[in-house]
Enzyme design. Structure first.
Site, PDB file in Angstrom:
ATOM      1  N   ASP A  22       7.209 -23.199   1.135  1.00  0.00           N
ATOM      2  CA  ASP A  22       7.999 -22.158   2.237  1.00  0.00           C
ATOM      3  C   ASP A  22       8.332 -22.700   3.433  1.00  0.00           C
ATOM      4  OD1 ASP A  22       5.403 -21.818   2.890  1.00  0.00           O
ATOM      5  OD2 ASP A  22       5.050 -19.981   2.422  1.00  0.00           O
ATOM      6  N   ASN A  32      -2.827  -9.930   1.965  1.00  0.00           N
ATOM      7  CA  ASN A  32      -2.297  -8.785   1.146  1.00  0.00           C
ATOM      8  C   ASN A  32      -2.079  -9.489  -0.222  1.00  0.00           C
ATOM      9  OD1 ASN A  32      -0.151 -10.437   1.634  1.00  0.00           O
ATOM     10  ND2 ASN A  32       1.209  -8.892   2.446  1.00  0.00           N
ATOM     11  N   HIS A  64      -0.508 -12.018  -1.081  1.00  0.00           N
ATOM     12  CA  HIS A  64       0.893 -13.005  -1.397  1.00  0.00           C
ATOM     13  C   HIS A  64       0.596 -14.630  -1.432  1.00  0.00           C
ATOM     14  CE1 HIS A  64       1.359 -13.647   3.408  1.00  0.00           C
ATOM     15  NE2 HIS A  64       1.011 -14.841   2.911  1.00  0.00           N
ATOM     16  N   GLU A 102       5.729 -11.549  -1.029  1.00  0.00           N
ATOM     17  CA  GLU A 102       5.092 -10.398  -0.457  1.00  0.00           C
ATOM     18  C   GLU A 102       4.795  -9.324  -1.774  1.00  0.00           C
ATOM     19  OE1 GLU A 102       3.555 -10.602   2.169  1.00  0.00           O
ATOM     20  OE2 GLU A 102       4.763 -11.063   3.936  1.00  0.00           O
TER      21      GLU A 102
HETATM   22  C1  GLP Z   1       1.262 -17.854   5.072  1.00  0.00           C
HETATM   23  C2  GLP Z   1       1.842 -18.824   4.157  1.00  0.00           C
HETATM   24  C3  GLP Z   1       0.904 -18.950   2.931  1.00  0.00           C
HETATM   25  C4  GLP Z   1      -0.411 -18.997   3.291  1.00  0.00           C
HETATM   26  C5  GLP Z   1      -1.208 -17.864   3.788  1.00  0.00           C
HETATM   27  C6  GLP Z   1      -2.251 -17.659   4.405  1.00  0.00           C
HETATM   28  O1  GLP Z   1       2.034 -16.675   5.314  1.00  0.00           O
HETATM   29  N1  GLP Z   1       3.056 -18.687   3.856  1.00  0.00           N
HETATM   30  O2  GLP Z   1       1.365 -19.980   2.103  1.00  0.00           O
HETATM   31  O3  GLP Z   1      -1.166 -19.374   2.271  1.00  0.00           O
HETATM   32  O4  GLP Z   1      -0.008 -17.063   4.731  1.00  0.00           O
HETATM   33  O5  GLP Z   1      -2.669 -18.339   5.423  1.00  0.00           O
HETATM   34  P1  GLP Z   1      -4.039 -18.717   6.224  1.00  0.00           P
HETATM   35  O6  GLP Z   1      -4.334 -20.013   5.263  1.00  0.00           O
HETATM   36  O7  GLP Z   1      -3.503 -19.325   7.601  1.00  0.00           O
HETATM   37  O8  GLP Z   1      -4.820 -17.812   6.097  1.00  0.00           O
END
Ligand code: GLP
Length: 262
Positions: free
Chosen positions: A67, A136, A138, A143
């Site tokens: 992404d 959440n 995702h 989402e």
């Molecule tokens: C972000 C990314 C995800 C990631 C998630 C968790 O928004 N788009 O790909 O896995 O949130 O982030 P973190 O690893 O910093 O907890």
């Protein structure tokens, strides 16, 4: 789903890195799907170490990131292209031409989504997709309640996600509200998926993903449909799992060829 509960996040990242390194050794032209966020950073550090100390060769590897924020140019400090450059690509011998991150500044974002799907297909599909997990539920930026068959698309970020990711932007006001992300359907087509989740903030999402019903309110639960999904957790993220003894039992009784990172 294969659930591997490790003592801590460091052990989880080392295991994840061993799984990826083994794949790249066996398949030097592997196509890797990559993720950003705090969770995989230590895994990337370990891959860099294996490259530097053990000569792991990335010259023929192709990568596709999950992404990117809409509106952030590659050079922006918080763009995912920049994250990948800083945290992995510039430290290994990967060919920059083979690294793909969606272009969040494309004039025609819909066309960019279609093109990203075509590029993945053109590379022969993804051999292993690395994933983190949103608080959440995702995956990528898919989402809650988004289609579980979605392809690369533009998503509106939820308030929870904006809050969770705002620290690096200074505050929420400076954050993009939209992202371009592989769809859940795109992710499910990877031949193998490897999801990492650590810490108490992920405990509910982890339980819903693994033991909850298959439901769009928890996009990660779609991984229950994947034939080869490995979930690496630390103790804190696994704390609400009802069947954790079962996962540990399974892990202890694996045949040699079923064990990871050997
Ligand atoms: C972000 C990314 C995800 C990631 C998630 C968790 O928004 N788009 O790909 O896995 O949130 O982030 P973190 O690893 O910093 O907890």
């Amino acid at each position: 789903m294969e659930v591997l509960i490790q003592n801590n996040a460091e052990a989880g990242c080392l295991l994840g890195a061993r799984i990826i390194a083994r794949l790249v050794r066996e398949m030097p032209d592997a196509v890797l799907g990559l993720a950003t966020g705090r969770t995989p950073m230590q895994l990337y550090q370990e891959l860099i170490r294996i490259h530097q100390n053990e000569g792991l060769d990335f010259s023929r590897v192709t990568t596709f990131n999950l992404d990117e924020y809409v509106g952030l140019p590659a050079a922006h400090e918080q763009s995912y292209r920049r994250f990948m450059h800083e945290n992995l690509f510039r430290h290994i011998n990967i060919d920059p031409q083979r690294t793909h991150v969606p272009d969040g500044t494309a004039a025609d974002l819909q066309a960019e989504c279609r093109d990203y799907e075509r590029r993945i297909e053109g590379a022969g599909g993804i051999d292993l997709q690395l994933l983190g997990l949103g608080r959440n539920g995702h995956i990528g930026f898919n989402e809650p309640t988004g289609s579980l068959r979605s392809r690369t698309w533009i998503k509106i970020l939820s308030e929870q996600t904006l809050k969770d990711n705002s620290a690096v932007f200074g505050d929420m006001a400076h954050m993009p509200r939209h992202a371009i992300t592989m769809g859940v359907g795109t992710i499910l087509e990877a031949r193998r998926v490897l999801l990492l989740a650590y810490g108490p903030a992920k405990v509910r999402a982890v339980a819903e993903m693994i033991e909850g019903p298959l439901a769009a309110v928890c996009p990660a639960s779609a991984l229950q449909l994947h034939p080869r999904a490995t979930i690496i957790l630390d103790e804190a993220a696994a704390a609400a799992l009802k069947y954790s003894d079962h996962y540990r039992w399974i892990d202890r009784h694996k045949l040699d060829w079923q064990k990871h990172g050997m």
